[in-house]
Design a protein around this motif. Sequence first.
Motif, PDB file in Angstrom:
ATOM      1  N   LEU A  35       0.834  -1.204   0.000  1.00 52.01           N
ATOM      2  CA  LEU A  35       0.000   0.000   0.000  1.00 52.01           C
ATOM      3  C   LEU A  35       0.867   1.251   0.000  1.00 52.01           C
ATOM      4  O   LEU A  35       1.979   1.238   0.522  1.00 52.01           O
ATOM      5  CB  LEU A  35      -0.915   0.001   1.236  1.00 52.01           C
ATOM      6  N   TYR A  36       0.327   2.309  -0.519  1.00 52.64           N
ATOM      7  CA  TYR A  36       1.106   3.539  -0.616  1.00 52.64           C
ATOM      8  C   TYR A  36       0.783   4.509   0.527  1.00 52.64           C
ATOM      9  O   TYR A  36       1.666   5.059   1.160  1.00 52.64           O
ATOM     10  CB  TYR A  36       0.816   4.191  -1.968  1.00 52.64           C
ATOM     11  N   ASP A 120       7.822  -3.038  -8.036  1.00 49.04           N
ATOM     12  CA  ASP A 120       6.366  -3.173  -7.959  1.00 49.04           C
ATOM     13  C   ASP A 120       5.992  -3.850  -6.639  1.00 49.04           C
ATOM     14  O   ASP A 120       6.843  -4.346  -5.898  1.00 49.04           O
ATOM     15  CB  ASP A 120       5.798  -3.886  -9.187  1.00 49.04           C
ATOM     16  N   SER A 121       4.717  -3.853  -6.385  1.00 51.42           N
ATOM     17  CA  SER A 121       4.217  -4.268  -5.081  1.00 51.42           C
ATOM     18  C   SER A 121       4.663  -5.676  -4.689  1.00 51.42           C
ATOM     19  O   SER A 121       5.119  -5.915  -3.572  1.00 51.42           O
ATOM     20  CB  SER A 121       2.690  -4.164  -5.107  1.00 51.42           C
ATOM     21  N   GLU A 122       4.525  -6.601  -5.612  1.00 50.06           N
ATOM     22  CA  GLU A 122       4.859  -7.989  -5.287  1.00 50.06           C
ATOM     23  C   GLU A 122       6.353  -8.147  -5.028  1.00 50.06           C
ATOM     24  O   GLU A 122       6.765  -8.864  -4.111  1.00 50.06           O
ATOM     25  CB  GLU A 122       4.409  -8.912  -6.420  1.00 50.06           C
ATOM     26  N   GLU A 123       7.155  -7.481  -5.827  1.00 50.00           N
ATOM     27  CA  GLU A 123       8.610  -7.554  -5.635  1.00 50.00           C
ATOM     28  C   GLU A 123       8.986  -6.975  -4.269  1.00 50.00           C
ATOM     29  O   GLU A 123       9.824  -7.523  -3.553  1.00 50.00           O
ATOM     30  CB  GLU A 123       9.321  -6.787  -6.749  1.00 50.00           C
ATOM     31  N   LYS A 124       8.367  -5.867  -3.927  1.00 51.22           N
ATOM     32  CA  LYS A 124       8.659  -5.250  -2.626  1.00 51.22           C
ATOM     33  C   LYS A 124       8.309  -6.209  -1.489  1.00 51.22           C
ATOM     34  O   LYS A 124       9.045  -6.357  -0.525  1.00 51.22           O
ATOM     35  CB  LYS A 124       7.865  -3.944  -2.470  1.00 51.22           C
ATOM     36  N   LEU A 125       7.143  -6.829  -1.631  1.00 53.34           N
ATOM     37  CA  LEU A 125       6.693  -7.740  -0.576  1.00 53.34           C
ATOM     38  C   LEU A 125       7.672  -8.899  -0.413  1.00 53.34           C
ATOM     39  O   LEU A 125       8.065  -9.255   0.702  1.00 53.34           O
ATOM     40  CB  LEU A 125       5.286  -8.258  -0.914  1.00 53.34           C
ATOM     41  N   SER A 156      15.577 -12.430  -7.884  1.00 51.58           N
ATOM     42  CA  SER A 156      16.667 -12.174  -8.819  1.00 51.58           C
ATOM     43  C   SER A 156      16.327 -10.996  -9.741  1.00 51.58           C
ATOM     44  O   SER A 156      17.145 -10.093  -9.938  1.00 51.58           O
ATOM     45  CB  SER A 156      16.909 -13.448  -9.634  1.00 51.58           C
ATOM     46  N   ARG A 157      15.101 -10.993 -10.251  1.00 55.84           N
ATOM     47  CA  ARG A 157      14.677  -9.921 -11.161  1.00 55.84           C
ATOM     48  C   ARG A 157      14.653  -8.568 -10.428  1.00 55.84           C
ATOM     49  O   ARG A 157      15.029  -7.543 -10.958  1.00 55.84           O
ATOM     50  CB  ARG A 157      13.280 -10.244 -11.699  1.00 55.84           C
ATOM     51  N   SER A 158      14.230  -8.614  -9.186  1.00 50.57           N
ATOM     52  CA  SER A 158      14.165  -7.377  -8.402  1.00 50.57           C
ATOM     53  C   SER A 158      15.559  -6.800  -8.186  1.00 50.57           C
ATOM     54  O   SER A 158      15.778  -5.592  -8.281  1.00 50.57           O
ATOM     55  CB  SER A 158      13.521  -7.634  -7.040  1.00 50.57           C
ATOM     56  N   LYS A 159      16.493  -7.703  -7.904  1.00 55.88           N
ATOM     57  CA  LYS A 159      17.859  -7.225  -7.667  1.00 55.88           C
ATOM     58  C   LYS A 159      18.455  -6.645  -8.949  1.00 55.88           C
ATOM     59  O   LYS A 159      19.193  -5.660  -8.912  1.00 55.88           O
ATOM     60  CB  LYS A 159      18.720  -8.369  -7.113  1.00 55.88           C
TER      61      LYS A 159
ATOM     62  N   GLU B 343       3.990 -15.258 -18.823  1.00 57.83           N
ATOM     63  CA  GLU B 343       4.846 -14.880 -19.944  1.00 57.83           C
ATOM     64  C   GLU B 343       4.049 -14.805 -21.245  1.00 57.83           C
ATOM     65  O   GLU B 343       4.208 -13.886 -22.045  1.00 57.83           O
ATOM     66  CB  GLU B 343       5.977 -15.914 -20.101  1.00 57.83           C
ATOM     67  N   ASN B 344       3.190 -15.799 -21.443  1.00 57.41           N
ATOM     68  CA  ASN B 344       2.507 -15.915 -22.730  1.00 57.41           C
ATOM     69  C   ASN B 344       1.280 -15.028 -22.862  1.00 57.41           C
ATOM     70  O   ASN B 344       0.950 -14.573 -23.951  1.00 57.41           O
ATOM     71  CB  ASN B 344       2.086 -17.366 -22.973  1.00 57.41           C
ATOM     72  N   TYR B 345       0.615 -14.856 -21.780  1.00 58.02           N
ATOM     73  CA  TYR B 345      -0.660 -14.153 -21.901  1.00 58.02           C
ATOM     74  C   TYR B 345      -0.665 -12.764 -21.282  1.00 58.02           C
ATOM     75  O   TYR B 345      -1.513 -11.954 -21.583  1.00 58.02           O
ATOM     76  CB  TYR B 345      -1.777 -15.008 -21.296  1.00 58.02           C
ATOM     77  N   PHE B 346       0.238 -12.569 -20.348  1.00 59.58           N
ATOM     78  CA  PHE B 346       0.353 -11.230 -19.799  1.00 59.58           C
ATOM     79  C   PHE B 346       1.792 -10.793 -20.056  1.00 59.58           C
ATOM     80  O   PHE B 346       2.675 -11.040 -19.249  1.00 59.58           O
ATOM     81  CB  PHE B 346       0.066 -11.202 -18.302  1.00 59.58           C
ATOM     82  N   SER B 347       2.014 -10.173 -21.163  1.00 56.30           N
ATOM     83  CA  SER B 347       3.388  -9.876 -21.548  1.00 56.30           C
ATOM     84  C   SER B 347       4.054  -8.957 -20.527  1.00 56.30           C
ATOM     85  O   SER B 347       5.242  -8.988 -20.301  1.00 56.30           O
ATOM     86  CB  SER B 347       3.419  -9.242 -22.926  1.00 56.30           C
ATOM     87  N   ASP B 348       3.275  -8.122 -19.911  1.00 55.21           N
ATOM     88  CA  ASP B 348       3.827  -7.255 -18.879  1.00 55.21           C
ATOM     89  C   ASP B 348       3.065  -7.528 -17.594  1.00 55.21           C
ATOM     90  O   ASP B 348       2.238  -6.754 -17.167  1.00 55.21           O
ATOM     91  CB  ASP B 348       3.696  -5.793 -19.291  1.00 55.21           C
ATOM     92  N   TYR B 349       3.376  -8.660 -17.029  1.00 54.95           N
ATOM     93  CA  TYR B 349       2.574  -9.097 -15.897  1.00 54.95           C
ATOM     94  C   TYR B 349       2.681  -8.148 -14.716  1.00 54.95           C
ATOM     95  O   TYR B 349       1.719  -7.928 -13.984  1.00 54.95           O
ATOM     96  CB  TYR B 349       2.984 -10.502 -15.461  1.00 54.95           C
ATOM     97  N   ASN B 350       3.860  -7.565 -14.544  1.00 53.33           N
ATOM     98  CA  ASN B 350       4.029  -6.670 -13.403  1.00 53.33           C
ATOM     99  C   ASN B 350       3.064  -5.505 -13.448  1.00 53.33           C
ATOM    100  O   ASN B 350       2.497  -5.102 -12.449  1.00 53.33           O
ATOM    101  CB  ASN B 350       5.461  -6.151 -13.350  1.00 53.33           C
ATOM    102  N   SER B 351       2.890  -4.968 -14.639  1.00 48.09           N
ATOM    103  CA  SER B 351       1.959  -3.843 -14.724  1.00 48.09           C
ATOM    104  C   SER B 351       0.525  -4.328 -14.541  1.00 48.09           C
ATOM    105  O   SER B 351      -0.308  -3.641 -13.983  1.00 48.09           O
ATOM    106  CB  SER B 351       2.114  -3.111 -16.051  1.00 48.09           C
ATOM    107  N   VAL B 352       0.285  -5.543 -14.994  1.00 44.60           N
ATOM    108  CA  VAL B 352      -1.059  -6.090 -14.814  1.00 44.60           C
ATOM    109  C   VAL B 352      -1.361  -6.250 -13.328  1.00 44.60           C
ATOM    110  O   VAL B 352      -2.450  -5.960 -12.862  1.00 44.60           O
ATOM    111  CB  VAL B 352      -1.195  -7.451 -15.540  1.00 44.60           C
TER     112      VAL B 352
END
Lengths: 169, 567
Positions: A35-36, A120-125, A156-159, B343-352
């Motif tokens: 949450l922000y 993003d939120s999930e990465e932060k969590l 890994s992606r977050s880092k 990967e296949n259906y939500f190309s930008d899942y983070n934004s989704v």
Amino acid sequence: MEELVKRAKKEDENAFNELILTMKEELYLIAKSKLYSEDDIADAMQETILQCFKNLHRLKDNKFFKTWVIRILINECNKIHKKKRKYSISFEDKEFEKYIKVEENYDETIGFDVLIRNLDSEEKLILTLYYCSGYTTKEISKILKKNEGTIRSKISRSKDKLKKQYEGD
Amino acid sequence: MKDIEKMLETAGKRHIDIPLKVEHRIQYTLQNKNKNSWRYYMKKIVTVIASIMIVLIGSVSVYAAFGGTIGGKPVLDWFGIDFSDRYSEYVVPIENESITTDGATLSLINTVCDDGFITFEFDLTLNEDAKKQLGNIADVENLVVSFNDRTGISNNNNIQIDGKLYDISSSKRHQQVMKISDYEYKIYQMYFLTDDELQGKNNFTVTLDNISIVNMNEKKDFKSRIRNYKKDSESIDQLLYKSGSNQTVDEILKDYDDNSTYLQIKNDPNISDEFQVLLETAWYSDGNSILLDTQTGLKTFAKNYKSKELTIADVLKENNIEEDLETILAKYRDDITIDELRENYFSDYNSVSKELSLEEYAMATDKIDKEMSTERKAKRKEIFTLVSLYDGADGRKEKDIIMNGNFNINLSKNTILDDTNVIPQKSQTVSYKKMDINIDKVTVTPIQTIITLTSTINNASSDSITHAYDKDYIGLLGYYVYDEEGNLLTNHQFEQKRTLILDNGKTIEWYSSDGVNNLTFSNATMILKNYITIRTDENLDSIKVVPYIQETSGNYQLLDSIIIKTK
């Protein structure tokens, strides 16, 4: 902690308070990753405390207290997040952005929440649970009910993102 | 390049500075948690009903005329603060203000307009049809009357004054519901309004629109949802899981009622520890359902019950729609993992995951739809129907009673202002680090005493405001209030707004501290406006306010006291 939970279950309010106060920083960071607004974080934490207090007698295994509280908090955050989607960004936020430059420079005293604020939120969590709470990727996968591989790849992606952000400092 | 691993590890071990607002709420909640418990309210309701029975000999209509008091004593409270004995003197009766819809009648009986508090007292009557519509409201704490809802998810976050909508924080609003009989309820809707909302006006109109009668329990009551759905389609049986026993939904639900299903699962020696965690969290965090809402949950459950030829189906919970979507899609695309799906259906899942717009949602589902078999399409449609039933407002709205009509109420402070005094105070400043605390105004109305304080933090920087390692950091600020004999007085305190004056002269006001942790500034002035309210006691000549700082160590540091004259 298990002893405190045991006492709290016997309606020892001080024990319950101590449990929450012991976890409050961790809970705050977890809520902040989802949450922000501080109002929302306060709402989520309040509701979590009340839910825990109300339902503590139903917790069967004391050793899962911490996990249980975190799951409740995440659920509360999700509920608030869902409601807030219906709002547009507040006037105040935009005004702030106009006048105040967001600091990107790293210094050694930077807070964890500030360090990861652009993720993003999930990465932060996930990073919060990993680096602040000290959970393993396996434990996080249980808490978030996601595959352990997903958790590892998220970390890994977050880092990688953070490296790019602070590159050149 | 920085060593990001080391940065994270170091920062992760550092002490966290919880903002004042959040810290305060934690402390408040811990101190008042009993008041939110079911037992507390039930005790209270039983007491109130018993009082009504004794004092008024069962006459509800006589009770109503007293405006929230029994025998002249207030039965209302505002965050634990009783209103004064004079509350009933300022009740303004309202006539012929009723709305009736679908067997529910909401009648505005009276109002009280103080120099801060506003109270609306309603009678709510529900006939059999209305009660049936709302579902189980045996626990009165689940009954809520929602006003000025603008979100689609019933709440009482807003108030509309002279046509303008204001967001009211939870520390400035309170709704109290009392059950009078099986068909009659009292609703007290209370607000604390400051000049920021009233703009200095003494006469104004409050509009209460978008009114709905809501059973909040329905929001969580999956059993009722499932029962309702079953009436329309037997196929729901296929959506529930059960371990090869061929039980129907009704039978499963019957088991739920006495927890036997839960206990049966809990006592199964084949259940792994990790599933116990899932079960524990899912069960308790949602109140009354054994539910598994994610792919991991479903897989874990399937693994445990594999030998029993478990038929898995979803019991979806109210949660992010994308999580539901993940579950559904993952389940009906056995050959695809959730990561591949992203990967296949939500190309930008983070934004989704941040914001799933309708367009993105439509695009994604359309793409999947084309690849699905007819059978899968039918199944997906069926489950989406179920999701929509479960999914927050849309699902619950079916159970809400949406009232057809509004209330427009003209309110005036004038009557109470005749008996209200602003008490002049001698100038007093309490300082702590770079913060000066001053009393702005003390208003004594017949029912409450309002103390307005301003805390000014000079040379403020984002670090000194948010980080404990800064030498100028100020911890949690709060106030103790004592009477002349040193007795601690119950009080309610909240922060109204913050003003930040930047070094370039720009002034920013906000009513929550949104964003401050993500911003950097220095040489600024921050002004906090706080309110303390206590019950007015005509016997008191003065009170003592002691500001305190809760340091990050948890210790409380008492600051110099401020003597406030109340006469």
